[in-house]
Design an enzyme around this catalytic site. Structure first.
Site, short mmCIF file in Angstrom:
data_model
loop_
_atom_site.label_atom_id
_atom_site.label_comp_id
_atom_site.label_asym_id
_atom_site.label_seq_id
_atom_site.Cartn_x
_atom_site.Cartn_y
_atom_site.Cartn_z
N ALA A 72 0.83 -1.20 0.00
CA ALA A 72 0.00 0.00 0.00
C ALA A 72 0.87 1.25 0.00
O ALA A 72 0.47 2.30 -0.51
CB ALA A 72 -0.95 0.00 1.19
N ASN A 152 -5.38 3.46 10.66
CA ASN A 152 -4.63 2.31 11.14
C ASN A 152 -4.34 2.36 12.63
O ASN A 152 -4.00 1.35 13.22
CB ASN A 152 -3.32 2.18 10.37
N CYS A 331 5.34 1.13 11.92
CA CYS A 331 6.43 1.70 11.13
C CYS A 331 7.19 2.76 11.91
O CYS A 331 8.32 3.07 11.60
CB CYS A 331 5.87 2.31 9.85
C1 LIG Z 1 -0.28 -0.75 6.49
C2 LIG Z 1 -0.76 0.51 5.92
C3 LIG Z 1 -0.10 1.12 4.85
C4 LIG Z 1 1.17 0.57 4.28
O1 LIG Z 1 0.91 -0.64 3.63
P1 LIG Z 1 2.09 -1.62 3.19
O2 LIG Z 1 1.38 -2.64 2.37
O3 LIG Z 1 2.64 -2.17 4.46
O4 LIG Z 1 3.08 -0.83 2.43
C5 LIG Z 1 -0.64 2.28 4.32
N1 LIG Z 1 -1.75 2.81 4.82
C6 LIG Z 1 -2.42 2.26 5.85
C7 LIG Z 1 -3.67 2.90 6.35
C8 LIG Z 1 -1.94 1.10 6.44
O5 LIG Z 1 -2.59 0.57 7.46
#
Ligand SMILES: *Cc1c(COP(=O)(O)O)cnc(C)c1O
Length: 395
Positions: A72, A152, A331
Site C-alpha cells: 500500500a 490504522n 512503522c
Molecule cells: C499498512 C498501511 C499502509 C502501508 O501498507 P504496506 O502494504 O505495508 O506498504 C498504508 N496505509 C495504511 C492505512 C496502512 O494501514
C-alpha cells in the site's frame, strides 16, 4: 490457549494456511515470469489475470483498473505523486487529512517541496473529518483529494462516500487509502465515487509484497480518465504504470486472501466487534482513568485504542511480554515522537504516550480476550502502584 498472543493485526496479519497452500505451486512448478511468451510464462500470466479479475470484482471495478504493486505504501506513492505530477499543468493544490498514514502524508509533503500547495485538514476529537471541510478546502487549482477509509491507529472510518460525491461534483480526483478497510468492510468504488484506492494483502491474512492501486478508467459526466505518471519505469508491466517482474506467488496469495476475507466479512466483523466490546468493557470495568481514543462506534470492528492515564504505553508493553499489542504505528515504533493521529484528536503528548492499540483479528479467540483483559488490568494496577511520576500540577 497458546502464548504469546498476537493482537496487533493492524500492523500485519498471519498468513492464512489456505492462502499459503494456494501460493506454493507458484514458487515451485509454476515459477515462470508472467511476461514470458512460452508455456511457463502463460501459466503465470493466467494466474495473475485470474487474481486481477477476482480482486476487481470484489471492489466493483473492472480488471483493467487494477495495478499490482508491492504494498500500500507503493500504491499511495503512485496515486499521490502519479496524479499530481500528471496534472501539474492543470493545478497545484492537494487536500488531505492530518491523520493519514505516512505513506500518504510524506508523498504529499514531497510534492509540497516541488511547488504544490497543501491543505491538511484537521479532524475532530473522534478522529473524523467532515465532508463540508473537504468541500470548503477545494480550489480551482485542486488536483487531488486523499482521505483514508479506515485509520490504522484508531480505526476510525471516514465519510468516504460523501467526500467522493463532493469530489466528483467538483471534477477533482479522489484517492482513498483503503489498506485497513479492504477485506474488513465493503469497498465498492462505484458507490463510494472513488477514483483511486490503495489496497494491500498483508493486512488481510495474505503475504507481504502484493498490493494494488485501483485506477478508474471511466469517469462519468464526460470527466477525463485518470492519468498517472509512473513512478517505476522499465519493462512496461502493468500497462506501463508499474514496471517490474510481477510477484506471481504473492499476487495469487493476495487474491486468495481477498476471496476468503469477503466470503466471511459480515460474520467476521460481528465476531470481532463482540470481542472488541468485551475487551473494552473488561478494561473499563477493571480500571479508572482509561480513555477510548477514536469514535466509539464508527470504527473498524477489530480496533481498540486506549489511553491509560499515568502509565507509559511502552511500560505496559514491557509488562505484557506474552501479548503482542502496540503503541503508535508499527512503522514508527522506533521513533520517540507522539503519534500524529493521537495528537490530531487532541491528546497531549503524555496521554498520547500512554496510549496502546489492540488489533483483534481472525485467529483471536474469546479465551484470549479474557486473558488479555485480565493481564492488562494487572499490569496497569501494578505500574500505577509503583507511583510512576504523575504530571506536575499547574501552579
Ligand atoms: C499498512 C498501511 C499502509 C502501508 O501498507 P504496506 O502494504 O505495508 O506498504 C498504508 N496505509 C495504511 C492505512 C496502512 O494501514
Amino acid at each position: 490457549m497458546n502464548l504469546p498472543i498476537y493482537m496487533d493485526n493492524h500492523a500485519t496479519t498471519p498468513l492464512d494456511p489456505s492462502v499459503l497452500e494456494a501460493m506454493i505451486p507458484y514458487f515451485t512448478q509454476h515459477f515462470g515470469n508472467a511476461a514470458s511468451n512460452h508455456s511457463f510464462g502463460w501459466v503465470a500470466e493466467e494466474a495473475v489475470e485470474a487474481a486481477r479479475s477476482e480482486i476487481a470484482a470484489l471492489i466493483n471495478a473492472s480488471p483493467s483498473e487494477i495495478v499490482f504493486t508491492s504494498g500500500a505504501t507503493e500504491s499511495d506513492n503512485l496515486a499521490v505523486k502519479g496524479v499530481t505530477d500528471a496534472l501539474r499543468s492543470k493545478g497545484n493544490h492537494i487536500v488531505t487529512v492530518a491523520t493519514e498514514h505516512a505513506a500518504v502524508l510524506d508523498p504529499v509533503r514531497r510534492m509540497g517541496d516541488q511547488g504544490f500547495e497543501i491543505t491538511v485538514l484537521p479532524v475532530d476529537e473522534d478522529g473524523l473529518v467532515a465532508p463540508e471541510q473537504v468541500e470548503e478546502a477545494l480550489r480551482d487549482s485542486t488536483v487531488l483529494v486523499s482521505v483514508m477509509m479506515a485509520n490504522n491507529e484508531i480505526g476510525v472510518l471516514q465519510p468516504v462516500a460523501e467526500i467522493g460525491a463532493i469530489c466528483r461534483e467538483h471534477g477533482v480526483l479522489f484517492h482513498t487509502d483503503a489498506a485497513q478497510a479492504f477485506g474488513k468492510i465493503p469497498l465498492d468504488v462505484e458507490a463510494l465515487n472513488v477514483d483511486l484506492a490503495s489496497i494491500t494483502s498483508h493486512k488481510i491474512y495474505g503475504p507481504r509484497g502484493a498490493a494494488a492501486l485501483f485506477v478508474r478508467r471511466r469517469r462519468p459526466g464526460g470527466l477525463k480518465a485518470v492519468r498517472l505518471t509512473p513512478q517505476m519505469d522499465g519493462g512496461g508491466q502493468e500497462r506501463s504504470l508499474r514496471s517490474g517482474t510481477l510477484n506471481v506467488p504473492a499476487i495469487v496469495g493476495f487474491a486468495a486472501a481477498a476471496r476468503l476475507a469477503h466470503e466471511s466479512m459480515g460474520e467476521e466483523a460481528q465476531r470481532l466487534l463482540t470481542m472488541r466490546e468485551r475487551l473494552r468493557s473488561l478494561i473499563q470495568a477493571g480500571l479508572d482513568d482509561v480513555r477510548l481514543n477514536g469514535h466509539a462506534v464508527n470504527r473498524l470492528p477489530g480496533n481498540l485504542n486506549i489511553a491509560f492515564a499515568g502509565v507509559e504505553g511502552e511500560s505496559l508493553l514491557m509488562g505484557l511480554r506474552d501479548i503482542a499489542i502496540s503503541t503508535g504505528a508499527a512503522c514508527s515504533s522506533t521513533v520517540r515522537e507522539p503519534s500524529h493521529v493521537l495528537t490530531a484528536i487532541g491528546l497531549d503528548d503524555e496521554l498520547a504516550f500512554s496510549s496502546v492499540r489492540f488489533g483483534l483479528g481472525r485467529f483471536n479467540t474469546d479465551e484470549e480476550v479474557e486473558y488479555v483483559g485480565a493481564r492488562v488490568i494487572d499490569v496497569i494496577k501494578h505500574l500505577r502502584a509503583l507511583g510512576v511520576p504523575q504530571p506536575v500540577a499547574q501552579a
